[in-house]
Design a protein around this motif. Sequence first.
Motif, mmCIF file in Angstrom:
data_model
loop_
_atom_site.group_PDB
_atom_site.id
_atom_site.type_symbol
_atom_site.label_atom_id
_atom_site.label_comp_id
_atom_site.label_asym_id
_atom_site.label_seq_id
_atom_site.Cartn_x
_atom_site.Cartn_y
_atom_site.Cartn_z
ATOM 1 N N HIS A 79 0.748 -1.148 -0.016
ATOM 2 C CA HIS A 79 -0.167 0.034 0.156
ATOM 3 C C HIS A 79 0.892 1.208 -0.061
ATOM 4 C CE1 HIS A 79 -2.544 3.094 1.784
ATOM 5 N NE2 HIS A 79 -3.328 2.611 0.731
ATOM 6 N N ALA A 80 1.925 1.217 0.791
ATOM 7 C CA ALA A 80 2.826 2.422 0.928
ATOM 8 C C ALA A 80 3.591 2.555 -0.344
ATOM 9 C CB ALA A 80 3.708 2.156 2.111
ATOM 10 N N LYS A 81 3.779 1.505 -1.093
ATOM 11 C CA LYS A 81 4.416 1.792 -2.530
ATOM 12 C C LYS A 81 3.671 2.344 -3.344
ATOM 13 C CE LYS A 81 6.920 -0.778 -5.955
ATOM 14 N NZ LYS A 81 7.271 -2.041 -6.441
ATOM 15 N N LEU A 82 2.539 1.848 -3.340
ATOM 16 C CA LEU A 82 1.317 2.466 -4.474
ATOM 17 C C LEU A 82 1.136 3.792 -4.186
ATOM 18 C CD1 LEU A 82 -1.217 -0.387 -4.649
ATOM 19 C CD2 LEU A 82 0.295 0.041 -6.471
ATOM 20 N N ARG A 83 1.006 4.035 -2.965
ATOM 21 C CA ARG A 83 0.631 5.679 -2.563
ATOM 22 C C ARG A 83 1.786 6.448 -3.108
ATOM 23 N NH1 ARG A 83 -2.953 8.675 -1.442
ATOM 24 N NH2 ARG A 83 -2.391 9.815 0.462
ATOM 25 N N ALA A 84 3.116 6.208 -2.774
ATOM 26 C CA ALA A 84 4.101 6.692 -3.162
ATOM 27 C C ALA A 84 4.208 6.824 -4.743
ATOM 28 C CB ALA A 84 5.518 6.255 -2.977
ATOM 29 N N GLU A 85 3.854 5.991 -5.499
ATOM 30 C CA GLU A 85 3.764 5.959 -6.792
ATOM 31 C C GLU A 85 2.723 6.836 -7.444
ATOM 32 O OE1 GLU A 85 3.604 1.885 -8.303
ATOM 33 O OE2 GLU A 85 5.458 1.568 -7.853
ATOM 34 N N GLU A 86 1.651 6.760 -6.754
ATOM 35 C CA GLU A 86 0.534 7.756 -6.977
ATOM 36 C C GLU A 86 0.988 9.128 -6.792
ATOM 37 O OE1 GLU A 86 -2.920 6.520 -4.847
ATOM 38 O OE2 GLU A 86 -3.069 4.604 -6.023
ATOM 39 N N GLU A 87 1.433 9.648 -5.690
ATOM 40 C CA GLU A 87 1.899 10.766 -5.322
ATOM 41 C C GLU A 87 2.876 11.414 -6.341
ATOM 42 O OE1 GLU A 87 2.912 11.076 -1.213
ATOM 43 O OE2 GLU A 87 0.777 10.533 -0.706
ATOM 44 N N ALA A 88 3.980 10.534 -6.792
ATOM 45 C CA ALA A 88 4.810 10.907 -7.678
ATOM 46 C C ALA A 88 4.126 11.155 -9.142
ATOM 47 C CB ALA A 88 5.775 9.881 -7.925
ATOM 48 N N ALA A 89 3.472 10.377 -9.324
ATOM 49 C CA ALA A 89 2.524 10.506 -10.720
ATOM 50 C C ALA A 89 1.945 12.046 -10.660
ATOM 51 C CB ALA A 89 1.559 9.547 -11.124
ATOM 52 N N GLU A 90 1.135 12.183 -9.581
ATOM 53 C CA GLU A 90 0.351 13.199 -9.535
ATOM 54 C C GLU A 90 1.036 14.671 -9.728
ATOM 55 O OE1 GLU A 90 -2.082 15.391 -5.647
ATOM 56 O OE2 GLU A 90 -2.383 13.123 -6.102
ATOM 57 N N PHE A 91 2.329 14.589 -8.986
ATOM 58 C CA PHE A 91 3.301 15.906 -9.357
ATOM 59 C C PHE A 91 4.114 15.597 -10.169
ATOM 60 C CE2 PHE A 91 2.299 15.481 -4.590
ATOM 61 C CZ PHE A 91 1.665 16.658 -4.404
ATOM 62 N N GLY A 92 4.082 14.642 -11.121
ATOM 63 C CA GLY A 92 4.778 14.536 -12.370
ATOM 64 C C GLY A 92 6.161 14.146 -12.232
ATOM 65 N N GLU A 93 6.417 13.380 -11.076
ATOM 66 C CA GLU A 93 7.886 13.023 -10.892
ATOM 67 C C GLU A 93 7.820 11.763 -11.417
ATOM 68 O OE1 GLU A 93 8.256 12.950 -6.815
ATOM 69 O OE2 GLU A 93 7.754 14.962 -6.462
ATOM 70 N N PRO A 94 9.178 11.454 -12.053
ATOM 71 C CA PRO A 94 9.350 9.958 -12.930
ATOM 72 C C PRO A 94 9.485 9.021 -11.589
ATOM 73 C CG PRO A 94 11.596 11.434 -12.841
ATOM 74 C CD PRO A 94 10.408 12.421 -12.245
ATOM 75 N N ARG A 95 8.884 7.809 -12.106
ATOM 76 C CA ARG A 95 9.030 6.720 -10.950
ATOM 77 C C ARG A 95 10.178 6.084 -10.847
ATOM 78 N NH1 ARG A 95 3.119 3.967 -11.942
ATOM 79 N NH2 ARG A 95 1.975 5.867 -12.400
#
Length: 147
Positions: free
Chosen positions: A131-147
Amino acid sequence: MTVTDRSLELVSTAAQAAADKLAHDVIAYDVSDVLSITDAFLLASAPNDRQVKSIVDEIEERLQKELGAKPVRREGDREARWVLLDYVDIVVHVQHSEERVFYALERLWKDCPELELPADAKATRGKAAEHAKLRAEEEAAEFGEPR
């Protein structure tokens, strides 16, 4: 001492109830040799306060309905960050994921034997990390950061 059959029944039912409400990292320890006040601890976590409450409510309802057990004490309801249900034979801790990491109860009880849990409850292991990993990926995508 050793965990009683009644305690094992309570742990198993509570663990299944937690798993049914999508709890993360459900685990139980036999603490009967190191504590005189209870036989077992059941730990579970959830990523938000609403889910913590839902898990707690389901555990209480299922233990009451199936085994006629009511907690003698319930603490932490208001904040729903860490709710403790004391059934005398077992103590259930349902924590918000952040509290679970911070307080690390597993570290305190790591020398105690783990109790066997239903397959659904065992399948919850590692869910908090996922869950924490998915949340981090979602936040990164929301702010346009590369994964």
